[in-house]
Design an enzyme around this catalytic site. Structure first.
Site, PDB file in Angstrom:
ATOM      1  N   SER A  28       0.806  -1.084   0.136  1.00 27.19           N
ATOM      2  CA  SER A  28       0.022  -0.137  -0.093  1.00 27.19           C
ATOM      3  C   SER A  28       0.919   1.137   0.181  1.00 27.19           C
ATOM      4  O   SER A  28       2.000   1.217   0.395  1.00 27.19           O
ATOM      5  CB  SER A  28      -0.839   0.085   1.415  1.00 27.19           C
ATOM      6  OG  SER A  28      -1.600  -0.883   1.249  1.00 27.19           O
TER       7      SER A  28
HETATM    8  N1  SAH Z   1       0.093  -4.860   4.033  1.00 28.14           N
HETATM    9  C1  SAH Z   1       0.927  -5.569   2.853  1.00 28.14           C
HETATM   10  C2  SAH Z   1       0.238  -5.387   1.593  1.00 28.14           C
HETATM   11  C3  SAH Z   1      -0.915  -6.502   1.479  1.00 28.14           C
HETATM   12  S1  SAH Z   1      -1.783  -6.456   0.126  1.00 28.14           S
HETATM   13  C4  SAH Z   1       2.261  -5.027   2.768  1.00 28.14           C
HETATM   14  O1  SAH Z   1       2.503  -4.073   3.354  1.00 28.14           O
HETATM   15  O2  SAH Z   1       2.703  -5.357   1.693  1.00 28.14           O
HETATM   16  C5  SAH Z   1      -2.941  -7.688   0.611  1.00 28.14           C
HETATM   17  C6  SAH Z   1      -2.382  -9.142   0.989  1.00 28.14           C
HETATM   18  O3  SAH Z   1      -3.705  -9.902   1.423  1.00 28.14           O
HETATM   19  C7  SAH Z   1      -1.856  -9.887  -0.138  1.00 28.14           C
HETATM   20  O4  SAH Z   1      -0.497 -10.424   0.080  1.00 28.14           O
HETATM   21  C8  SAH Z   1      -2.760 -11.090  -0.249  1.00 28.14           C
HETATM   22  O5  SAH Z   1      -2.163 -12.213  -0.842  1.00 28.14           O
HETATM   23  C9  SAH Z   1      -3.280 -11.350   1.219  1.00 28.14           C
HETATM   24  N2  SAH Z   1      -4.673 -11.852   1.262  1.00 28.14           N
HETATM   25  C10 SAH Z   1      -5.756 -11.932   0.661  1.00 28.14           C
HETATM   26  N3  SAH Z   1      -6.537 -12.674   1.114  1.00 28.14           N
HETATM   27  C11 SAH Z   1      -5.920 -13.230   2.204  1.00 28.14           C
HETATM   28  C12 SAH Z   1      -6.446 -14.442   3.200  1.00 28.14           C
HETATM   29  N4  SAH Z   1      -7.686 -14.669   3.453  1.00 28.14           N
HETATM   30  N5  SAH Z   1      -5.588 -14.511   4.014  1.00 28.14           N
HETATM   31  C13 SAH Z   1      -4.273 -14.068   4.280  1.00 28.14           C
HETATM   32  N6  SAH Z   1      -3.968 -13.296   3.112  1.00 28.14           N
HETATM   33  C14 SAH Z   1      -4.874 -12.699   2.391  1.00 28.14           C
END
Ligand code: SAH
Length: 218
Positions: A66
């Site tokens: 993000s």
């Molecule tokens: N906060 C992170 C960005 C995350 S993007 C950073 O600083 O880089 C959102 C993330 O959520 C992705 O990596 C995606 O794979 C994960 N995601 C989506 N659904 C999920 C679930 N049910 N359980 C765990 N992770 C999940």
């Protein structure tokens, strides 16, 4: 956070902190965490020169890290004091995990893509982050073993609050989650009082979808 914080990035990181202050981020703990965590380690080498821009960047597996402003605005809402046990859903690059590790006692983070978790783990070690536990799996089910959590932060957009996360939130705790459709959501903070969730809306956001049993179908 000790570790290899290259001086060449220090100025850029300081400027990012100033940008976030100009945009209205006031929580000194959050600003300090952004000043300490080496974001350049968490982004792919191809976009490393943009690590301290206030923008979202691709991290692989179709996912994004993000915009720092969004991280700051979100984490501010948790009002962490350093004593909390925090659950993060969606480790992604691990950058936000590292920010949280500076602001809470313990961080538990769940990611559904092994490839992302395998990348994040050594980077968190390199950044000397010690109070974090990582798990591969469906974060919409939470992480029951260490519940309840004082704060839960979901980094992907959901159609509604996953019931398991509501259950695993401590009384008085805060749950931050983007709620809406797959393209656009409202970042909402839920405060658990008397066993019920009280909702407050923060700002419109665009997160990747939360895929899982308590989220969107895969
Ligand atoms: N906060 C992170 C960005 C995350 S993007 C950073 O600083 O880089 C959102 C993330 O959520 C992705 O990596 C995606 O794979 C994960 N995601 C989506 N659904 C999920 C679930 N049910 N359980 C765990 N992770 C999940």
């Amino acid at each position: 956070m000790a570790g290899p914080i290259e001086p060449e990035y220090r100025g850029a990181r300081r400027r990012l902190v100033e940008t976030l202050q100009d945009k209205g981020i006031k929580d000194l703990g959050v600003l300090r965490a952004i000043d300490m965590v080496p974001r350049h380690l968490f982004v792919p080498a191809t976009v490393r020169h943009r690590a301290y821009e206030d923008s979202a960047l691709p991290i692989g597996s179709g996912q994004t890290i993000s915009q720092p402003y969004v991280h700051a605005r979100a984490i501010e809402q948790l009002m962490l004091t350093g004593k909390e046990k925090v659950l993060e859903i969606g480790t992604g690059s691990g950058y936000q995990t590292a920010l949280l590790s500076q602001l809470a006692a313990q961080v538990f983070s769940v990611e559904r893509y092994r490839e992302l978790l395998d990348k994040a783990r050594p980077i968190l070690q390199q950044a000397d982050v010690r109070n974090v536990s990582l798990s591969l799996g469906d974060g919409t089910l939470g992480w029951r073993e260490y519940a309840p959590y004082d704060a839960i932060i979901v980094s992907a957009g959901a159609p509604h609050v996953p019931p398991a996360l509501e259950d695993q939130l401590a009384e008085g705790g805060r749950l931050l989650i983007p709620i809406g459709d797959k393209d656009e959501q409202m970042l909402a903070v839920f405060h658990k009082r008397g066993g019920r969730l009280e909702r407050r809306d923060i700002t419109a956001v665009r997160f990747v979808p939360l895929i899982g049993a308590g989220g969107w179908p895969g």
